[in-house]
Design a protein around this motif. Structure first.
Motif, short mmCIF file in Angstrom:
data_model
loop_
_atom_site.label_atom_id
_atom_site.label_comp_id
_atom_site.label_asym_id
_atom_site.label_seq_id
_atom_site.Cartn_x
_atom_site.Cartn_y
_atom_site.Cartn_z
N HIS A 17 0.81 -1.23 0.00
CA HIS A 17 0.00 0.00 0.00
C HIS A 17 0.84 1.27 0.00
O HIS A 17 0.28 2.36 -0.10
CB HIS A 17 -0.96 0.00 1.19
CG HIS A 17 -2.00 -1.06 1.10
ND1 HIS A 17 -2.88 -1.18 0.05
CD2 HIS A 17 -2.28 -2.10 1.92
CE1 HIS A 17 -3.66 -2.22 0.23
NE2 HIS A 17 -3.32 -2.80 1.36
N CYS A 39 -0.94 -3.39 -4.93
CA CYS A 39 -0.13 -2.16 -4.86
C CYS A 39 -0.97 -0.95 -5.26
O CYS A 39 -0.81 -0.37 -6.34
CB CYS A 39 1.10 -2.29 -5.73
SG CYS A 39 2.24 -3.56 -5.17
N THR A 40 -1.86 -0.55 -4.40
CA THR A 40 -2.82 0.51 -4.73
C THR A 40 -2.19 1.89 -4.84
O THR A 40 -2.77 2.77 -5.47
CB THR A 40 -3.94 0.55 -3.68
OG1 THR A 40 -3.34 0.70 -2.39
CG2 THR A 40 -4.77 -0.72 -3.71
#
Length: 82
Positions: A17, A39-40
């Protein structure tokens, strides 16, 4: 070769994140990006010269992605990111 990378490693939730930039250029055996699906915060990723990479759909969850480098890869479409 035991040092061959075929898949992007799964990342811990905390790290996934916060990762903003990823450079995996010149990893010719890379085929699997599923470890990057969480993997924002990823804004930029480079897979130039990853000559075995064909599927970028795991990056569809990377909502912050604004730059994707795919020079000399066989990726045919970025439609999965739309």
């Amino acid at each position: 070769n035991s040092r061959t990378i075929r898949a992007a490693p799964a990342l811990s939730a905390d790290f996934a994140h916060t990762l903003r930039i990823l450079d995996m250029e010149r990893t010719p055996s890379l085929t699997d990006l599923s470890g990057l699906s969480g993997c924002t915060a990823l804004e930029e990723a480079s897979f130039d010269r990853c000559t075995a990479l064909t599927d970028i759909s795991p990056l569809s969850g990377c909502r912050s992605l604004i730059a994707l480098h795919l020079i000399l890869t066989p990726v045919a479409s970025i439609a999965p990111l739309a």
